[in-house]
Design a protein around this motif. Sequence first.
Motif, PDB file in Angstrom:
ATOM      1  N   VAL B 221       0.821  -1.196  -0.034  1.00  0.00           N
ATOM      2  CA  VAL B 221      -0.165  -0.009  -0.053  1.00  0.00           C
ATOM      3  C   VAL B 221       1.032   1.344  -0.028  1.00  0.00           C
ATOM      4  N   VAL B 222       0.539   2.285  -0.754  1.00  0.00           N
ATOM      5  CA  VAL B 222       1.336   3.424  -0.583  1.00  0.00           C
ATOM      6  C   VAL B 222       0.453   4.666  -0.569  1.00  0.00           C
ATOM      7  N   GLY B 223       1.028   5.566  -0.172  1.00  0.00           N
ATOM      8  CA  GLY B 223       0.002   6.884   0.341  1.00  0.00           C
ATOM      9  C   GLY B 223       0.931   7.870   1.360  1.00  0.00           C
ATOM     10  N   GLY B 224       0.197   8.357   1.898  1.00  0.00           N
ATOM     11  CA  GLY B 224       0.746   9.290   3.098  1.00  0.00           C
ATOM     12  C   GLY B 224       1.772   8.842   3.930  1.00  0.00           C
ATOM     13  N   SER B 225       2.980   9.576   4.027  1.00  0.00           N
ATOM     14  CA  SER B 225       3.964   8.921   4.989  1.00  0.00           C
ATOM     15  C   SER B 225       4.269  10.090   6.127  1.00  0.00           C
ATOM     16  N   GLY B 226       3.752  11.463   5.815  1.00  0.00           N
ATOM     17  CA  GLY B 226       4.148  12.522   6.820  1.00  0.00           C
ATOM     18  C   GLY B 226       5.732  12.881   6.513  1.00  0.00           C
ATOM     19  N   VAL B 227       6.588  12.370   5.411  1.00  0.00           N
ATOM     20  CA  VAL B 227       7.919  12.776   4.983  1.00  0.00           C
ATOM     21  C   VAL B 227       7.797  12.481   3.516  1.00  0.00           C
ATOM     22  N   GLN B 228       8.870  13.429   3.034  1.00  0.00           N
ATOM     23  CA  GLN B 228       9.210  13.081   1.446  1.00  0.00           C
ATOM     24  C   GLN B 228       7.832  13.595   0.621  1.00  0.00           C
ATOM     25  N   SER B 229       7.087  14.374   0.965  1.00  0.00           N
ATOM     26  CA  SER B 229       5.727  14.462   0.402  1.00  0.00           C
ATOM     27  C   SER B 229       5.854  14.915  -0.972  1.00  0.00           C
ATOM     28  N   PHE B 230       6.806  15.306  -1.655  1.00  0.00           N
ATOM     29  CA  PHE B 230       6.926  15.692  -2.892  1.00  0.00           C
ATOM     30  C   PHE B 230       7.418  14.415  -3.797  1.00  0.00           C
ATOM     31  N   LEU B 231       7.723  13.481  -3.115  1.00  0.00           N
ATOM     32  CA  LEU B 231       8.156  12.146  -3.937  1.00  0.00           C
ATOM     33  C   LEU B 231       6.999  11.607  -4.525  1.00  0.00           C
ATOM     34  N   ARG B 232       7.094  10.987  -5.804  1.00  0.00           N
ATOM     35  CA  ARG B 232       6.026  10.452  -6.347  1.00  0.00           C
ATOM     36  C   ARG B 232       5.810   8.890  -5.840  1.00  0.00           C
ATOM     37  N   THR B 233       6.878   8.255  -5.348  1.00  0.00           N
ATOM     38  CA  THR B 233       6.808   7.169  -4.847  1.00  0.00           C
ATOM     39  C   THR B 233       6.873   6.953  -3.272  1.00  0.00           C
ATOM     40  N   GLN B 234       6.590   5.880  -2.812  1.00  0.00           N
ATOM     41  CA  GLN B 234       6.688   5.806  -1.429  1.00  0.00           C
ATOM     42  C   GLN B 234       8.188   5.921  -0.776  1.00  0.00           C
ATOM     43  N   PRO B 235       8.533   6.481   0.323  1.00  0.00           N
ATOM     44  CA  PRO B 235      10.103   6.594   0.777  1.00  0.00           C
ATOM     45  C   PRO B 235      10.643   5.201   0.877  1.00  0.00           C
ATOM     46  N   GLU B 236      12.020   5.316   0.590  1.00  0.00           N
ATOM     47  CA  GLU B 236      12.615   4.008   0.493  1.00  0.00           C
ATOM     48  C   GLU B 236      13.191   3.674   1.643  1.00  0.00           C
ATOM     49  N   GLN B 237      13.138   4.592   2.811  1.00  0.00           N
ATOM     50  CA  GLN B 237      13.571   4.140   3.995  1.00  0.00           C
ATOM     51  C   GLN B 237      12.642   3.349   5.057  1.00  0.00           C
ATOM     52  N   MET B 238      12.739   2.537   5.983  1.00  0.00           N
ATOM     53  CA  MET B 238      11.963   1.756   6.502  1.00  0.00           C
ATOM     54  C   MET B 238      11.981   2.830   7.986  1.00  0.00           C
ATOM     55  N   PRO B 239      10.779   2.701   8.701  1.00  0.00           N
ATOM     56  CA  PRO B 239       9.503   1.975   8.483  1.00  0.00           C
ATOM     57  C   PRO B 239       8.205   2.534   7.670  1.00  0.00           C
ATOM     58  N   GLU B 240       8.845   4.060   7.158  1.00  0.00           N
ATOM     59  CA  GLU B 240       7.556   4.528   6.390  1.00  0.00           C
ATOM     60  C   GLU B 240       7.383   3.914   5.092  1.00  0.00           C
ATOM     61  N   ARG B 241       8.640   3.218   4.610  1.00  0.00           N
ATOM     62  CA  ARG B 241       8.442   2.328   3.290  1.00  0.00           C
ATOM     63  C   ARG B 241       7.179   1.425   3.600  1.00  0.00           C
ATOM     64  N   LEU B 242       6.966   1.037   4.486  1.00  0.00           N
ATOM     65  CA  LEU B 242       5.686  -0.193   4.718  1.00  0.00           C
ATOM     66  C   LEU B 242       4.505   0.560   5.566  1.00  0.00           C
ATOM     67  N   GLU B 243       4.411   1.611   5.764  1.00  0.00           N
ATOM     68  CA  GLU B 243       3.524   2.291   6.608  1.00  0.00           C
ATOM     69  C   GLU B 243       2.754   3.449   5.794  1.00  0.00           C
ATOM     70  N   ALA B 244       1.942   3.384   5.047  1.00  0.00           N
ATOM     71  CA  ALA B 244       1.215   4.493   4.311  1.00  0.00           C
ATOM     72  C   ALA B 244       0.092   4.690   5.138  1.00  0.00           C
ATOM     73  N   GLY B 245      -0.322   5.699   5.306  1.00  0.00           N
ATOM     74  CA  GLY B 245      -1.609   6.094   5.898  1.00  0.00           C
ATOM     75  C   GLY B 245      -1.413   6.041   7.529  1.00  0.00           C
TER      76      GLY B 245
END
Lengths: 78, 381
Positions: B221-245
């Motif tokens: 699942v991809v989406g809001g991460s609270g960081v790197q908001s202007f990236l078109r993709t999910q951040p590469e770094q854990m744990p935000e990589r696997l925590e959308a929303g």
Amino acid sequence: MRQKELKTVVTFHTVTEAIAMETACMKEEIPGRIIPVPREIKAGCGLSWAMPADWVGNISQWMEKKDLSWESVGEYYI
Amino acid sequence: MIYLDNAATSLQKPEEVGKAVADAILHMGNPGRGIHGASLDAARMIYDTRSLISRLFHAKSPSQVAFTANSTESLNLAVEGIFRPGDHVITTMMEHNSVLRPLYRMEEKGVELTILPADKRGCINYEDFESAYKSNTRAVVCTHASNLTGNVNDLERIGRICKKLGILFLLDASQTAGVFDIDMEEMGIDVVCFTGHKGLLGPQGTGGICVREGLDIQPLVVGGSGVQSFLRTQPEQMPERLEAGTLNCHGLAGLHAALLYIGQTGMEYIRKREQYLMRRFYEGVKDIPGVMVYGDFSLESLDKRAPVVALNIGDYDSGEVADELAVSYEIYARAGAHCAPLMHQALGTEKQGAVRFSLSHFNTEEEIDQAVKAVRELSRH
């Protein structure tokens, strides 16, 4: 608005990295606090760590020693 | 009421778990979505929960712990995020559908699957892992303990085999997290999938995935991460990589309190108490005429088992027995297939199902004795 002062600002890739930094700094009484990432550094909605620019130590070396991860370190008037 | 369905969810939680959830609902903001006190307090609590989980499973750092809603979500994430068409995966007949169904779905997409057999006691043969290995084998995905029989797998042994074969080891810790030692480092485990509401004594809707540093899992699942908001993709770094929303912060506050409770009480105490109650129940029912107990209760495995005893009475439908226990005795056990179709196949109980009694360290000796008495009485009818 508050008058701008020179601060050292550390940015992070993730919220987790930012809170890890805050936790480690609080443990060792290193001054500073979490602030929104200033637009001079990057647009977005992340968290950064702002601390006095005249802090006695080298924050990059200290973070490395503590095994902390970060994105960038710089000095800004904020 | 006597609650003996802890393998489904632990009903009795430490008092502080409920209090922490109530406090979080009233006071905590969205973690990582702001720099005001309410948001930061939530982010700090989440970070501390990550730290406790990373210590529990000996993960490299709190960043390697991502939160999900439960083990099922974590297993889907791991299976979908790691395997690609052409990969070969080894699993076992001991698995829950939370492992099997994601793997079956990947099989339709071109992943090759080998399911290792289990014997009539529900045990696997460790040598089968090596026999099943092929040049395209990517991983072993298996449970720590069967949710039906309580049989526990030897993680060190499986980890050693995986290391020797150069393949990944993905663990379903649904039935053991918070009760049994799980050491990713020592046992060579690459991914641990856990749920918060069973042995970890937290609220339902909490769970997570611990990932070995350096192993990239594609997000489901991809989406809001609270960081790197202007990236078109999910951040590469854990744990935000696997925590959308937004995370289930209120539930995680309860899990946080539960982890502190487990730390203070001691996992060894909890495990030994549960195993003692399990042995008491097993000794009470095993010789009742007409009662058939499933699983490995050999002497050498008794102190390694998860606190689960599954049985049948004569050829009664397991659902009928569980219903009678609930209605006439107010004893809550679980009947049916327990989402473990292959385990039932191995035990020969596909039609009848089984009545599963799963214990908590909060259970008392009196409760166990009443459950034994109820089984004895029902077996006479």
